[in-house]
Design an enzyme around this catalytic site. Structure first.
Site, PDB file in Angstrom:
ATOM      1  N   GLU A 116      30.046 -19.186  24.765  1.00 16.82           N
ATOM      2  CA  GLU A 116      30.410 -18.998  23.353  1.00 16.82           C
ATOM      3  C   GLU A 116      31.598 -18.055  23.194  1.00 16.82           C
ATOM      4  O   GLU A 116      31.855 -17.563  22.092  1.00 16.82           O
ATOM      5  CB  GLU A 116      29.217 -18.468  22.542  1.00 16.82           C
ATOM      6  N   HIS A 139      24.853 -12.648  19.318  1.00 14.66           N
ATOM      7  CA  HIS A 139      24.293 -13.984  19.052  1.00 14.66           C
ATOM      8  C   HIS A 139      22.923 -14.087  19.721  1.00 14.66           C
ATOM      9  O   HIS A 139      22.779 -13.747  20.901  1.00 14.66           O
ATOM     10  CB  HIS A 139      25.228 -15.060  19.601  1.00 14.66           C
ATOM     11  N   HIS A 141      18.664 -16.176  19.357  1.00 14.01           N
ATOM     12  CA  HIS A 141      17.925 -17.372  18.931  1.00 14.01           C
ATOM     13  C   HIS A 141      16.571 -16.987  18.317  1.00 14.01           C
ATOM     14  O   HIS A 141      15.523 -17.217  18.941  1.00 14.01           O
ATOM     15  CB  HIS A 141      17.680 -18.297  20.133  1.00 14.01           C
ATOM     16  N   GLU A 170      13.942  -4.281   1.649  1.00 13.12           N
ATOM     17  CA  GLU A 170      14.857  -3.861   2.727  1.00 13.12           C
ATOM     18  C   GLU A 170      15.850  -4.954   3.096  1.00 13.12           C
ATOM     19  O   GLU A 170      16.960  -4.678   3.519  1.00 13.12           O
ATOM     20  CB  GLU A 170      14.068  -3.456   3.983  1.00 13.12           C
ATOM     21  N   HIS A 211      20.100 -23.773  15.810  1.00 10.41           N
ATOM     22  CA  HIS A 211      20.581 -23.131  17.036  1.00 10.41           C
ATOM     23  C   HIS A 211      20.294 -21.622  17.059  1.00 10.41           C
ATOM     24  O   HIS A 211      19.611 -21.157  17.953  1.00 10.41           O
ATOM     25  CB  HIS A 211      22.086 -23.413  17.208  1.00 10.41           C
TER      26      HIS A 211
END
Ligand code: 13P
Ligand code: ZN
Length: 266
Positions: A116, A139, A141, A170, A211
């Protein structure tokens, strides 16, 4: 010896700490997720010129504003649980070339950066050009957030943001610019990278359909915390649904009531 640089080592330790959290949260199956941090400011002018262990590796994009910048990036195929234990064997320091379209690997091993990298670098490039003090792209998942992206009606930035904000105060406070959404694209592609930077105009957190999620910020722990807070909201939503009711959510007035006391953007 690069490890004698105490400022650098503090940064690397924070990356390793965060990688451990991603694994503990269950957001980092196998090699899922990746991290990049701009560490240019950690180096002396002498260190910035250090000899690479590998040089002139091509980039799929041109990073106009990142020429000469140095990043720690996790390696492609590397597991977060091992980044946590051994950040130098599962990631690398890379230096962008003076032309912005290739990079050198500086330390410690010739580990290939995450697939990525185009998204990470385009994001850093865009944010630097905008004059923003953003050093981190994270990044990961998260199961619950990805689950929400399988629901078509929620693939709308305003709607998904409103849903998650309204589960707990929050969330409105910690993620004030809400979520951007990028429709499904093949992982690691330029198309995904370009669609992602479009969303940075309005958001610091971006969801990739079916994703994962990305957070940008000055501090890696803050990036983790923002995703963690969103994940908490998603869990509250799913637990209510699993118990058989649609959660009421905070009202517009309750959400609006947070804006002034917490100095939030509208
Ligand atoms: P990498 O192992 O190449 O970082 O890929 C993991 C991932 O999450 C792709 O989106
Ligand atoms: Zn991913």
């Amino acid at each position: 010896m690069i490890r004698d640089n105490k400022i650098l080592m503090t940064e690397i330790n924070r990356i390793a700490e965060t990688a451990g959290y991603l694994w503990e949260k269950g957001w980092a199956e196998r090699n899922g997720g990746n991290i990049s941090v701009n560490l240019t400011d950690c180096f002396t002018p002498q260190e910035i010129k250090m000899q690479p262990v590998e040089s002139n590796l091509p980039l799929a994009i041109r990073a106009e504003h990142l020429k000469g910048h140095i990043f720690y990036v996790t390696g492609t195929g590397k597991r977060m649980r091992y980044v946590a234990r051994e950040p130098w064997s599962n990631g690398a320091l890379i230096r962008i070339s003076p032309t912005g379209d290739s990079y050198d690997i500086l330390a410690e091993n010739p580990i290939r950066p995450t697939s990525e990298l185009p998204s990470h670098l385009l994001m850093h490039d865009y944010l630097l050009a905008e004059g923003r003090q953003i050093r981190v792209v994270l990044h990961t998942h998260p199961t619950d957030i990805i689950g929400l992206t399988h629901c078509k009606p929620l693939l709308d930035s305003a709607r998904l943001t409103r849903l998650l904000w309204s589960m707990i105060p929050e969330c409105r406070i910690i993620v004030p610019r809400g979520l951007g959404i990028v429709g499904y694209e093949i992982p690691g592609t330029i198309e995904l990278a370009r669609a992602t930077i479009e969303q940075l105009k309005h958001h610091d957190i971006i969801v990739w359909e079916k994703h994962g999620i990305l957070a940008v910020g000055e501090d890696i722990i803050e990036c983790f915390d923002a995703i963690d807070t969103l994940s908490k909201s998603a869990q509250i939503y799913f637990s209510a649904r699993a118990a058989g009711f649609e959660p009421e959510g905070m009202t517009d007035e309750q959400l609006e009531g947070l804006v002034e006391p917490f100095c939030l953007p509208r």
